[in-house]
Scaffold this active site. Sequence first.
Site, PDB file in Angstrom:
ATOM      1  N   SER A 163     -18.391 -33.054  20.027  1.00  0.00           N
ATOM      2  CA  SER A 163     -19.893 -32.117  19.566  1.00  0.00           C
ATOM      3  C   SER A 163     -19.159 -30.875  18.868  1.00  0.00           C
ATOM      4  O   SER A 163     -18.531 -30.290  19.159  1.00  0.00           O
ATOM      5  CB  SER A 163     -20.637 -31.821  20.832  1.00  0.00           C
ATOM      6  OG  SER A 163     -21.645 -30.961  20.476  1.00  0.00           O
TER       7      SER A 163
ATOM      8  N   THR B 221     -28.051 -41.010   5.873  1.00  0.00           N
ATOM      9  CA  THR B 221     -27.284 -39.870   5.292  1.00  0.00           C
ATOM     10  C   THR B 221     -26.389 -38.842   6.017  1.00  0.00           C
ATOM     11  O   THR B 221     -26.926 -38.131   6.819  1.00  0.00           O
ATOM     12  CB  THR B 221     -28.365 -39.271   4.243  1.00  0.00           C
ATOM     13  OG1 THR B 221     -29.301 -40.080   3.733  1.00  0.00           O
ATOM     14  CG2 THR B 221     -27.524 -38.102   3.266  1.00  0.00           C
TER      15      THR B 221
ATOM     16  N   GLN C 168     -16.716 -31.048  25.969  1.00  0.00           N
ATOM     17  CA  GLN C 168     -16.202 -29.565  26.353  1.00  0.00           C
ATOM     18  C   GLN C 168     -14.587 -29.552  26.081  1.00  0.00           C
ATOM     19  O   GLN C 168     -14.216 -28.424  26.417  1.00  0.00           O
ATOM     20  CB  GLN C 168     -16.465 -29.326  27.735  1.00  0.00           C
ATOM     21  CG  GLN C 168     -18.105 -29.401  28.108  1.00  0.00           C
ATOM     22  CD  GLN C 168     -18.721 -28.333  27.494  1.00  0.00           C
ATOM     23  OE1 GLN C 168     -17.957 -27.130  27.160  1.00  0.00           O
ATOM     24  NE2 GLN C 168     -19.965 -28.183  27.642  1.00  0.00           N
TER      25      GLN C 168
ATOM     26  N   CYS D  52     -27.999 -27.930  34.072  1.00  0.00           N
ATOM     27  CA  CYS D  52     -27.475 -28.699  33.269  1.00  0.00           C
ATOM     28  C   CYS D  52     -28.129 -29.378  32.075  1.00  0.00           C
ATOM     29  O   CYS D  52     -27.708 -29.769  31.177  1.00  0.00           O
ATOM     30  CB  CYS D  52     -26.480 -29.793  34.129  1.00  0.00           C
ATOM     31  SG  CYS D  52     -27.710 -31.305  34.095  1.00  0.00           S
TER      32      CYS D  52
ATOM     33  N   HIS E 209     -21.084 -28.168  18.043  1.00  0.00           N
ATOM     34  CA  HIS E 209     -21.398 -26.990  18.644  1.00  0.00           C
ATOM     35  C   HIS E 209     -20.930 -26.415  19.776  1.00  0.00           C
ATOM     36  O   HIS E 209     -21.581 -25.284  20.273  1.00  0.00           O
ATOM     37  CB  HIS E 209     -23.097 -26.717  18.653  1.00  0.00           C
ATOM     38  CG  HIS E 209     -23.625 -27.375  19.896  1.00  0.00           C
ATOM     39  ND1 HIS E 209     -24.246 -26.812  20.969  1.00  0.00           N
ATOM     40  CD2 HIS E 209     -23.878 -28.935  20.040  1.00  0.00           C
ATOM     41  CE1 HIS E 209     -24.722 -27.785  22.062  1.00  0.00           C
ATOM     42  NE2 HIS E 209     -24.537 -29.062  21.212  1.00  0.00           N
TER      43      HIS E 209
ATOM     44  N   ALA F 226     -22.650 -35.134  20.745  1.00  0.00           N
ATOM     45  CA  ALA F 226     -22.073 -36.003  21.956  1.00  0.00           C
ATOM     46  C   ALA F 226     -22.929 -36.828  22.401  1.00  0.00           C
ATOM     47  O   ALA F 226     -22.628 -37.814  22.954  1.00  0.00           O
ATOM     48  CB  ALA F 226     -21.387 -34.943  22.866  1.00  0.00           C
ATOM     49  N   THR F 227     -24.141 -36.659  22.704  1.00  0.00           N
ATOM     50  CA  THR F 227     -25.324 -37.279  23.135  1.00  0.00           C
ATOM     51  C   THR F 227     -25.406 -38.759  22.608  1.00  0.00           C
ATOM     52  O   THR F 227     -25.166 -39.815  23.078  1.00  0.00           O
ATOM     53  CB  THR F 227     -26.517 -36.774  23.203  1.00  0.00           C
ATOM     54  OG1 THR F 227     -26.484 -35.465  23.831  1.00  0.00           O
ATOM     55  CG2 THR F 227     -27.760 -37.439  23.777  1.00  0.00           C
TER      56      THR F 227
HETATM   57  C1  LIG Z   1     -19.866 -32.919  28.596  1.00  0.00           C
HETATM   58  C2  LIG Z   1     -21.145 -32.799  27.715  1.00  0.00           C
HETATM   59  N1  LIG Z   1     -21.459 -34.083  26.938  1.00  0.00           N
HETATM   60  C3  LIG Z   1     -22.545 -34.122  26.257  1.00  0.00           C
HETATM   61  C4  LIG Z   1     -23.326 -33.201  25.799  1.00  0.00           C
HETATM   62  C5  LIG Z   1     -24.415 -33.207  24.689  1.00  0.00           C
HETATM   63  O1  LIG Z   1     -23.889 -32.786  23.619  1.00  0.00           O
HETATM   64  P1  LIG Z   1     -24.795 -32.791  22.295  1.00  0.00           P
HETATM   65  O2  LIG Z   1     -25.416 -31.149  22.464  1.00  0.00           O
HETATM   66  O3  LIG Z   1     -23.757 -32.510  21.128  1.00  0.00           O
HETATM   67  O4  LIG Z   1     -25.193 -33.862  22.173  1.00  0.00           O
HETATM   68  C6  LIG Z   1     -22.904 -31.825  26.367  1.00  0.00           C
HETATM   69  C7  LIG Z   1     -23.556 -30.527  26.089  1.00  0.00           C
HETATM   70  O5  LIG Z   1     -24.527 -30.059  26.605  1.00  0.00           O
HETATM   71  C8  LIG Z   1     -21.778 -31.694  27.474  1.00  0.00           C
HETATM   72  O6  LIG Z   1     -21.327 -30.489  27.834  1.00  0.00           O
END
Ligand SMILES: Cc1ncc(COP(=O)(O)O)c(C=O)c1O
Length: 402
Positions: free
Chosen positions: A206, A249, A186, A335, A208, A78-79
């Site tokens: 995301s 890849t 989330q 966080c 995980h 997600a980042t």
């Molecule tokens: C709301 C939210 N956005 C983004 C992230 C980042 O996700 P990822 O670890 O897949 O980069 C998280 C996880 O910490 C999250 O809770």
Amino acid sequence: MSGAGPHVLYLDHHATTPVDPRVMAVMEPLFTERFGNAASHTHPIGWRAEAVVEVAREQIAEALGAGDPRTIVFTSGATESNNLALLGAVRASRRERPHVVTVATEHPAVLDPCRVLEAGGVRLTVLPVADDGLVDPAAVAGAIDDDTVVVSVMAANNEIGVLQPLDEIGRLCAERGVLLHSDAAQAVGKIPLDVEELGLDLLSVSGHKLYGPQGIGVLYVRRQKGGKRVRLEPLQYGGGHEWGLRSGTLPMPLIAGLARAIELAQAEREEEGARLAKLRELLWMELRAGVPDLLVNGHPTRRLPANLNVALPGARAEALLSALHDVAISSGSACSSARPGPSHVLRALGLSDERIACSIRIGLGRFTTEDEIHRAGGRIAEEARKLREGAPPPADPSGGVR
Ligand SMILES: Cc1ncc(COP(=O)(O)O)c(C=O)c1O
């Protein structure tokens, strides 16, 4: 089964979740006997890998209500999805002085790219939230102007679990012809979420956070909106994978795992949500029995079923967490490991420093049992009571290594 070891009750599922064994079973042979590079177009090993990726893409598109599988762009999480959505949309816009709207309680993976854009001359509006953590859709409407390129509002908060009014925000962004991005890290698999119904143009997922593997995510990129196509500038260049939006890849086993994880989470969402909400209620009662004046942070009901964020007055979270060697939870401020200090989310709710310092985040999960809730609730309440009574904290058997 908490999966966190024999003595640790894992209640930090907002941070990460264990891979579901059913997801692991899908991935395992894809690392070994069924390996392959989905971009190898000259032989059957490559075709086989490509087929796995394309089936997964279809499953994920279907689960998100996206229709067209070509809207699904695989990323590392997600980042990266948030960065690609925000930096990509603004850099691809032709506006002279682009404007971005977001909310104070977003994850740093949204706020930081927004700040980077701002440092580069983009106008940024960061909207406040009410004391329940919700943003007012009227404030979003009021912030949009002719230069607004994208509005970014998360679906569910990672600290307090509150669910933002995305449906209303989606409607007003569509009316104004502005792109809507949502960080749904989330939310996917936890609450109903349909990109068409919500009018979303960009959505981050995301792996995980939903019992899939770490290191895989999705950015949903709408292909068509009233004749308009979401244009994004890529963040990285190379082999031109993912329609040139994300070269590199494709991690085929992780992609298959993510698809299976989303499929399972969607199929079991209602039943599992009800189970988790019941367990959370039980935990709340356990905690209240020991700490009668505890307070909930964030909206009391409009939140993820597995989330509980509470202040235990008089018991500082830092001391509480170091006393709780056997329960994995986090403080309101945790966080990001790189960012100590009071939680920006709890601050945005207008809570006092004292209340923030006494706040903990608890995230229940798929493998959390009723017995674990009783034990964890009892232990948290017990340590909180000791701290309130001013008892010296117990010695740390781990030698302070956590
Ligand atoms: C709301 C939210 N956005 C983004 C992230 C980042 O996700 P990822 O670890 O897949 O980069 C998280 C996880 O910490 C999250 O809770």
